[in-house]
Motif scaffolding. Sequence first.
Motif, PDB file in Angstrom:
ATOM      1  N   PHE A 199       0.913  -1.135   0.017  1.00  0.00           N
ATOM      2  CA  PHE A 199      -0.034  -0.005   0.038  1.00  0.00           C
ATOM      3  C   PHE A 199       0.773   1.121  -0.082  1.00  0.00           C
ATOM      4  O   PHE A 199       1.978   1.118   0.247  1.00  0.00           O
ATOM      5  N   THR A 200       0.272   2.280  -0.520  1.00  0.00           N
ATOM      6  CA  THR A 200       0.774   3.785   0.003  1.00  0.00           C
ATOM      7  C   THR A 200       0.021   4.293   0.945  1.00  0.00           C
ATOM      8  O   THR A 200      -1.305   4.164   1.148  1.00  0.00           O
ATOM      9  N   GLY A 201       0.743   4.675   1.942  1.00  0.00           N
ATOM     10  CA  GLY A 201       0.111   5.232   3.155  1.00  0.00           C
ATOM     11  C   GLY A 201       0.172   7.026   3.183  1.00  0.00           C
ATOM     12  O   GLY A 201       1.289   7.453   2.653  1.00  0.00           O
ATOM     13  N   TYR A 202      -0.864   7.712   3.600  1.00  0.00           N
ATOM     14  CA  TYR A 202      -0.768   9.114   3.802  1.00  0.00           C
ATOM     15  C   TYR A 202      -0.936   9.463   5.037  1.00  0.00           C
ATOM     16  O   TYR A 202      -1.937   9.045   5.732  1.00  0.00           O
ATOM     17  N   PHE A 279       4.051   7.239   2.625  1.00  0.00           N
ATOM     18  CA  PHE A 279       4.945   6.158   3.260  1.00  0.00           C
ATOM     19  C   PHE A 279       4.364   4.711   2.838  1.00  0.00           C
ATOM     20  O   PHE A 279       3.293   4.851   2.117  1.00  0.00           O
ATOM     21  N   THR A 280       5.195   3.747   2.860  1.00  0.00           N
ATOM     22  CA  THR A 280       4.525   2.589   2.366  1.00  0.00           C
ATOM     23  C   THR A 280       5.002   1.512   3.526  1.00  0.00           C
ATOM     24  O   THR A 280       5.472   1.938   4.593  1.00  0.00           O
ATOM     25  N   ASP A 281       4.630   0.200   3.238  1.00  0.00           N
ATOM     26  CA  ASP A 281       4.694  -0.858   4.089  1.00  0.00           C
ATOM     27  C   ASP A 281       5.839  -1.748   3.507  1.00  0.00           C
ATOM     28  O   ASP A 281       5.841  -2.812   3.984  1.00  0.00           O
ATOM     29  N   ARG A 282       6.712  -1.263   2.730  1.00  0.00           N
ATOM     30  CA  ARG A 282       7.876  -2.094   2.443  1.00  0.00           C
ATOM     31  C   ARG A 282       8.755  -2.508   3.486  1.00  0.00           C
ATOM     32  O   ARG A 282       9.121  -1.678   4.421  1.00  0.00           O
TER      33      ARG A 282
END
Length: 507
Positions: A199-202, A279-282
Amino acid sequence: MHDVVIVGAGPVGLTLACELGLAGCSVLVLERESGLGSPLRAAPLGRRGLSAASVEAFYRRGLLEPLLTASGDQEVFGAAPGARAPSRPRLGGHFAGMMLDGAQVDVAALPFRLPGPALESVMTDLEAVETVLSEQAAKLGVDIRRDVTVSAVSQNGESVVARAGADAYEARWLVGCDGGRSTVRRLTGFEFAGTEPQFTGYTMQATLADPEKLRPGFHLTPTGMYIRMPAHGYFAMMDFDGGAFDRSQPPTRGHLQAVLRRVSGTDVTIDEVHITSTFTDRAMQTTAYQRGRVLLAGDAAHIHSPLGGQGLNTGIGDAMNLGWKLAATVRGCAPDGLLDTYAVERHPIGAAVLDWSRAQVATMRPEPYAQAIQAVVRDLIATRDGATYVFERLSGSWIRYDLGGEHPLVGRSAPDFCLEDGTRLGDLMEDGRGVVLDFSIDRRLRTPAAGWEGRIRYAAGAARNDLGSGAVLVRPDGVVAWAGDRHPDGEAFEQAASRWFGGPAAA
């Protein structure tokens, strides 16, 4: 030449700098940002939760009260400053957006906990943490230089050099604490392996035209998750796009509104966006934490989703573990292999945190299988055992290093033992030395720490609650290195003291 150069003046780099400065090391910190102030580090976007393990670290160095003052949070999630009685957690936290009921947590079942001012957790922000640590570092003689961007790192068998433009900074050791996109990690060839984002987080501070359409709090939905904190105008969203949008382009108001509508399932309207980030969950981790005279700590060594607030706390744990070991190595009193135990102990912790993050992301996915798992997890965390298990993971109380020995305290964070005269273990650890607490009635004229002056402090006296132990040896990072049922002058104690602090004849 400095003893240690630290690249990065965030909470991890500053915690490490304070630990090294406390031990008398010559420390230089290089930070690319020009100053402390940043909207992304102040509340609300910079708001973070410090776990019990991190709060203990501040408490043991006498920094908890300054942190609470700087945070505007005058209460620990377990006891007010100066209080000596436990209570239930003020907040329970969450797993994948599913809130934990603090009333369900069995505080008495948490392993080897005693009442104290650092029982649970603290809400703060990055700016407050960095301000307190910067002030402490300055008192300890740490040299912090800002607006310095490291562009090259080279090393030989004796030293390491960091270059920033025409300037060169030489030290015996260098530690990269420069975040998830670490320049030090890239320049020195650490392997970084893991999983790609889902996902992309904001996060954003924004004004809504119709705020009544979004409920406050955490909300896991069939299409993602959103968080709304009305008092601060704070919003966060997780959009399962495979991480495609993160840092690909500036998030416009229209884009943010579309994501918020999709994730929330409403037709909410954003009037104005004040500040935002993505941000992401990488989830990635270096395969090693040391290459020659270069070490990594914090996000430079491991990155993952910020779900559950594990990143900052894991990084502080890295710094506390590494600091005293690197300091002993610099001073020449470290036993053989001491510095190697940093990676041995902390790499598995980082790996476990990455898996905890991945488990949350898998549970949140917008698909029927994940939604079925959500129903199971909700049922489990609503039980006393389930809530306590999740809270153990969030608080850091699950962590136990494999240090050998049979005593159940060994390898755990030491309880805040309190002697009958009111002296607490936390009071004895402010100078960064190890501590022997001797609760036994059979006290000898020769203290067991006599061969380790300057490295181990000795304190004797009956404890208000000794948890069935006669004595304990506590490392500078607060971890129990040895525990026994009688006076600590036997072979087992001396072996443990020598293992962690060098032989008794060392200076």
